[in-house]
Design a protein around this motif. Sequence first.
Motif, short mmCIF file in Angstrom:
data_model
loop_
_atom_site.label_atom_id
_atom_site.label_comp_id
_atom_site.label_asym_id
_atom_site.label_seq_id
_atom_site.Cartn_x
_atom_site.Cartn_y
_atom_site.Cartn_z
N ARG A 59 -14.80 3.48 -32.87
CA ARG A 59 -13.77 4.01 -31.48
C ARG A 59 -12.92 4.36 -33.04
NH1 ARG A 59 -10.90 5.37 -27.54
NH2 ARG A 59 -8.04 5.20 -27.60
N ALA A 60 -12.34 4.04 -34.70
CA ALA A 60 -12.06 4.53 -35.70
C ALA A 60 -12.33 6.17 -35.72
CB ALA A 60 -11.94 3.89 -36.36
N ASP A 61 -13.70 6.44 -35.64
CA ASP A 61 -14.18 7.73 -35.51
C ASP A 61 -13.89 8.25 -34.63
OD1 ASP A 61 -15.13 6.66 -38.00
OD2 ASP A 61 -17.84 6.51 -36.70
N GLU A 62 -13.73 7.76 -33.22
CA GLU A 62 -12.95 8.52 -32.31
C GLU A 62 -11.88 9.60 -31.81
OE1 GLU A 62 -14.31 6.53 -28.71
OE2 GLU A 62 -16.80 6.64 -28.36
N THR A 63 -11.16 8.23 -32.63
CA THR A 63 -9.61 8.18 -33.15
C THR A 63 -9.19 9.15 -33.58
OG1 THR A 63 -8.93 6.08 -32.65
CG2 THR A 63 -7.11 7.43 -33.81
N PHE A 110 -0.22 12.65 -29.76
CA PHE A 110 -0.88 12.72 -31.15
C PHE A 110 -0.38 11.32 -30.70
CE2 PHE A 110 -0.60 11.66 -35.07
CZ PHE A 110 -1.76 12.23 -35.83
N VAL A 111 0.89 10.68 -30.76
CA VAL A 111 1.34 9.49 -30.95
C VAL A 111 1.18 8.31 -30.08
CG1 VAL A 111 3.54 8.38 -30.33
CG2 VAL A 111 3.59 9.96 -31.48
N ASN A 112 0.40 9.17 -28.35
CA ASN A 112 -0.20 8.48 -27.52
C ASN A 112 -1.86 7.94 -28.09
OD1 ASN A 112 2.20 8.04 -26.40
ND2 ASN A 112 1.74 9.64 -24.60
N ALA A 113 -2.42 8.60 -28.46
CA ALA A 113 -4.14 8.87 -28.91
C ALA A 113 -3.78 7.70 -29.94
CB ALA A 113 -4.25 9.67 -29.11
N LEU A 114 -3.12 8.02 -30.67
CA LEU A 114 -3.12 6.64 -32.10
C LEU A 114 -2.65 5.64 -31.74
CD1 LEU A 114 -3.14 6.02 -35.63
CD2 LEU A 114 -1.17 7.30 -35.21
N ALA A 163 -2.93 4.27 -28.78
CA ALA A 163 -4.35 3.33 -28.05
C ALA A 163 -4.83 2.77 -28.95
CB ALA A 163 -4.30 4.46 -26.88
N ALA A 164 -5.22 3.64 -30.04
CA ALA A 164 -6.50 3.49 -30.43
C ALA A 164 -5.96 2.23 -30.98
CB ALA A 164 -6.48 4.56 -31.44
N ALA A 165 -4.72 2.32 -32.06
CA ALA A 165 -4.46 1.49 -33.24
C ALA A 165 -4.40 -0.30 -31.99
CB ALA A 165 -2.94 1.22 -33.06
N ARG A 166 -4.36 -0.69 -30.49
CA ARG A 166 -4.33 -1.69 -29.79
C ARG A 166 -5.37 -1.56 -29.54
NH1 ARG A 166 -0.22 1.62 -27.21
NH2 ARG A 166 -1.68 1.90 -25.48
N GLN A 167 -6.26 -0.91 -29.86
CA GLN A 167 -7.69 -1.58 -29.00
C GLN A 167 -8.34 -2.11 -30.30
OE1 GLN A 167 -9.93 1.88 -26.42
NE2 GLN A 167 -8.44 1.92 -25.73
N LEU A 168 -8.44 -1.47 -31.78
CA LEU A 168 -8.81 -2.02 -32.89
C LEU A 168 -8.26 -3.20 -33.48
CD1 LEU A 168 -9.22 1.72 -34.95
CD2 LEU A 168 -10.68 -0.25 -33.83
N ALA A 169 -7.12 -3.56 -32.86
CA ALA A 169 -6.30 -4.83 -33.06
C ALA A 169 -5.54 -4.40 -34.55
CB ALA A 169 -7.33 -6.04 -32.90
#
Length: 422
Positions: free
Chosen positions: A7-11, A29-33, A35-41
């Motif tokens: 997930r980090a690499d995909e982000t 940019f903000v939405n993607a960042l 969203a990834a931060a939430r999924q990665l906890a």
Amino acid sequence: MADRQQRADETRSVLTQLDASATEYATQFVNALLAAARQLAASDVHVQPCPEGLDVAWRLDGVLQTVGRFPRGAKSDVIARLKVMAELLTYRNDVPQEGRIRSAGQEVEMRVSTFPTLHGERAVVRLFAAEGRFLHLEDLGLPAELTASLGRLLAETSGAIVVSGPAGTGKTTTVYACLREIVRGSGGQKCVVSLEDPIEMRVDGVAQSQVNEAGGFSFASGLRSLMRQDPEVILLGEIRDRITAETAFQAALTGHLLLTTFHAGSAAGAISRLADMGIEPYLLRSGILAIVSQRLVRRLCSCARECDDPAQALGLPVPRFRLPVGCEQCHGTGYHGRMILAEMLQAECSDLGRAILDRSDTGRLEQLAIQAGMVTRWQRALEAVQAGMTSPQEIRRVLGFSHYGDVRGTQEQENTTDRKTR
């Protein structure tokens, strides 16, 4: 774990491929960042301006990790987008600001802080636990005996319970869990109010208020006004100054149960810091029910290896322990997830109470608390290392190298107790 690495690499790939000249760049940019931060906890997201654009990093399991360097945006600015989402003043970039990202149905609470720097405003987004996690005391991972003692204290009708520790150690999560415990235990039959800056999580059954320093609505003035709102339980977001502290402890002595947070390195250190602020010893002695001091350390991944080399113990008195290795599951860090180390000081011991009145130093207060039964953060740390849950390196990273005496003092006290028992 593998999914986290992927997930980090995909982000990074998604953010790099965005068109910085597009009008919708900042929003995308903000939405993607986020969203990834939430999924990665992730607990925090840092967006730091530099001459070439923005350096982005996020904190995973308490450690800051680089995401990459990206453009700010030609027609839409990433920092400005975060300020809009947090309802901050976009035309002010010369003063710090704080706000919340409000989104219907959002599973994670997010707080935004901006700060002016040489190359422009930097922003930090703090993400709080998703709803359904860490709701009550039993969800926090505290030791069973500490959870039971704290649960009993939350049923009291007056006195202060202070949760202390450095920034980022879960103090807010703990006090919110305490609030929910009170609401659950009282069946909604207690008047529970809060005064916060800012409000970081919604808590059902609690009347939550946010201070407004610019408008004259401070912690101290708000707390005085709350006294006329017939409260039984008060959450004061943080003790920051003498006036607020004095008002808070006066409230704790006049028939209110007070919950608050305070920045201090240990439970005994919190008393010393409050005394240094000018709080009268009698207020501390009579007003404090308990001080909970906590830290968060990373858990070892299953790839960890056994070790008995004293040099690798970094001065900790443990014969065998485990060391991080790193694998695909833990993103090569050797750790996955975090655990809490906590100590709780209760001022009910007569010797400790007298020491508070005598303005004794931190070392003396901690020694008396240990004699009264307090298990220190260092002893919790040793137990965690011996059980293979974390490593000596992680303990030293979090608790430092200058407190070996705390470990030794704890052990000497335990040895004395054992001899007396025998």
